[in-house]
Design a protein around this motif. Sequence first.
Motif, PDB file in Angstrom:
ATOM      1  N   VAL A   1       0.857  -1.182   0.000  1.00 27.45           N
ATOM      2  CA  VAL A   1       0.000   0.000   0.000  1.00 27.45           C
ATOM      3  C   VAL A   1       0.893   1.232   0.000  1.00 27.45           C
ATOM      4  CG1 VAL A   1      -0.260   0.037   2.528  1.00 27.45           C
ATOM      5  CG2 VAL A   1      -2.000   1.088   1.099  1.00 27.45           C
ATOM      6  N   ASP A   2       0.525   2.232  -0.804  1.00 24.24           N
ATOM      7  CA  ASP A   2       1.314   3.457  -0.922  1.00 24.24           C
ATOM      8  C   ASP A   2       1.127   4.349   0.302  1.00 24.24           C
ATOM      9  OD1 ASP A   2       2.016   2.591  -3.442  1.00 24.24           O
ATOM     10  OD2 ASP A   2       0.617   3.919  -4.483  1.00 24.24           O
TER      11      ASP A   2
ATOM     12  N   VAL B   1      -5.674  -5.131  -2.951  1.00 26.30           N
ATOM     13  CA  VAL B   1      -6.865  -4.661  -2.249  1.00 26.30           C
ATOM     14  C   VAL B   1      -6.858  -5.293  -0.854  1.00 26.30           C
ATOM     15  CG1 VAL B   1      -8.268  -4.286  -4.322  1.00 26.30           C
ATOM     16  CG2 VAL B   1      -8.308  -6.517  -3.181  1.00 26.30           C
TER      17      VAL B   1
ATOM     18  N   SER C   1     -16.192  -7.873   2.239  1.00 29.74           N
ATOM     19  CA  SER C   1     -16.100  -6.529   1.664  1.00 29.74           C
ATOM     20  C   SER C   1     -14.675  -6.268   1.197  1.00 29.74           C
ATOM     21  CB  SER C   1     -16.499  -5.470   2.692  1.00 29.74           C
ATOM     22  OG  SER C   1     -17.871  -5.569   2.993  1.00 29.74           O
ATOM     23  N   GLU C   2     -14.563  -5.555   0.080  1.00 29.68           N
ATOM     24  CA  GLU C   2     -13.259  -5.270  -0.526  1.00 29.68           C
ATOM     25  C   GLU C   2     -13.024  -3.763  -0.503  1.00 29.68           C
ATOM     26  OE1 GLU C   2     -11.822  -5.570  -5.030  1.00 29.68           O
ATOM     27  OE2 GLU C   2     -12.198  -7.538  -4.133  1.00 29.68           O
ATOM     28  N   PHE C   3     -11.787  -3.373  -0.148  1.00 28.25           N
ATOM     29  CA  PHE C   3     -11.418  -1.963  -0.061  1.00 28.25           C
ATOM     30  C   PHE C   3     -10.141  -1.724  -0.858  1.00 28.25           C
ATOM     31  CE2 PHE C   3     -13.420  -3.432   3.846  1.00 28.25           C
ATOM     32  CZ  PHE C   3     -14.498  -2.565   3.958  1.00 28.25           C
ATOM     33  N   ASP C   4     -10.094  -0.618  -1.589  1.00 29.53           N
ATOM     34  CA  ASP C   4      -8.890  -0.274  -2.355  1.00 29.53           C
ATOM     35  C   ASP C   4      -7.737   0.085  -1.425  1.00 29.53           C
ATOM     36  OD1 ASP C   4      -9.921  -0.733  -4.895  1.00 29.53           O
ATOM     37  OD2 ASP C   4     -10.733   1.304  -5.043  1.00 29.53           O
ATOM     38  N   ARG C   5      -8.040   0.652  -0.270  1.00 30.36           N
ATOM     39  CA  ARG C   5      -7.045   0.983   0.745  1.00 30.36           C
ATOM     40  C   ARG C   5      -7.508   0.397   2.060  1.00 30.36           C
ATOM     41  NH1 ARG C   5      -3.118   4.048  -0.348  1.00 30.36           N
ATOM     42  NH2 ARG C   5      -2.761   4.620   1.799  1.00 30.36           N
TER      43      ARG C   5
ATOM     44  N   PHE D   1      -4.592  -8.306   2.962  1.00 32.36           N
ATOM     45  CA  PHE D   1      -4.221  -7.844   1.630  1.00 32.36           C
ATOM     46  C   PHE D   1      -4.255  -9.027   0.674  1.00 32.36           C
ATOM     47  CE2 PHE D   1      -2.423  -4.587   4.298  1.00 32.36           C
ATOM     48  CZ  PHE D   1      -2.671  -3.426   3.583  1.00 32.36           C
TER      49      PHE D   1
ATOM     50  N   GLU E   1      -6.641  -9.328 -11.499  1.00 28.14           N
ATOM     51  CA  GLU E   1      -5.791  -8.140 -11.604  1.00 28.14           C
ATOM     52  C   GLU E   1      -4.530  -8.324 -10.762  1.00 28.14           C
ATOM     53  OE1 GLU E   1      -7.627  -4.295 -11.103  1.00 28.14           O
ATOM     54  OE2 GLU E   1      -9.613  -5.158 -11.391  1.00 28.14           O
TER      55      GLU E   1
ATOM     56  N   ALA F   1      -6.846  -7.911  -6.373  1.00 32.50           N
ATOM     57  CA  ALA F   1      -8.201  -7.847  -6.918  1.00 32.50           C
ATOM     58  C   ALA F   1      -8.355  -8.977  -7.933  1.00 32.50           C
ATOM     59  CB  ALA F   1      -8.438  -6.488  -7.570  1.00 32.50           C
TER      60      ALA F   1
ATOM     61  N   ARG G   1      -3.618  -5.670  -8.906  1.00 27.56           N
ATOM     62  CA  ARG G   1      -3.798  -4.494  -8.047  1.00 27.56           C
ATOM     63  C   ARG G   1      -4.145  -4.984  -6.635  1.00 27.56           C
ATOM     64  NH1 ARG G   1      -8.647  -2.092  -6.722  1.00 27.56           N
ATOM     65  NH2 ARG G   1      -9.691  -3.411  -8.246  1.00 27.56           N
TER      66      ARG G   1
END
Length: 191
Positions: free
Chosen positions: A119-120, A174, A182-186, A164, A170, A167, A172
């Motif tokens: 994660v950035d 998540v 539930s899925e979260f981008d951050r 973590f 992908e 996706a 990417r």
Amino acid sequence: MEKVTVDDVVPDDSSGGGVRRGLSDPLETAVVAINHYRLAPGEGFPGGLHAHADQEEVFLVLEGAATFETMDGEVTVGAGEAIRFAPGEFQSGTNDSDEDLVAVALGAPRDTEDTRVPVDCLECGHDDLRLDAGEDGLSFVCPDCAAEYVPRDCPECGHDDLRFTLAENETRPVVVCQGCGSEFDRPPLRD
């Protein structure tokens, strides 16, 4: 010389399910971590998608098959095969088969102090954060600017096991709640 019978070693508490037996202490290893895993179908190695910045890891599959998620896609490792992850390579492993998975994980150096998540940093944009399991609980710390982020429970269901992963279809990363899916981008963070 030290010798142990794997089944005589008391299993550790292994998040992700399965049975993990730490062999490093009974064998008195100085420079290599050794863990023996037995995972039923659907169970995973502990930790979710992560990398060790200071540790090389090798997984040797003795029975069944392990599916490893990497930033380059999935890799299946069958019985009699091994896979190596260099320091800094993100991975997580699961048993996606219909039979038990038995594997041995080797890591060197033995004591890793720098586990990363993909994660950035919100402050400086560094591309991964270090996990810090301090006295006040778990936090994410940027190795460049020292910004600290404290995760919170799932905002949808309140479950405390968020991991973590990539996706679907992908590369990417998540965060997925193990309670409600539930899925979260951050990762959800405390204010």
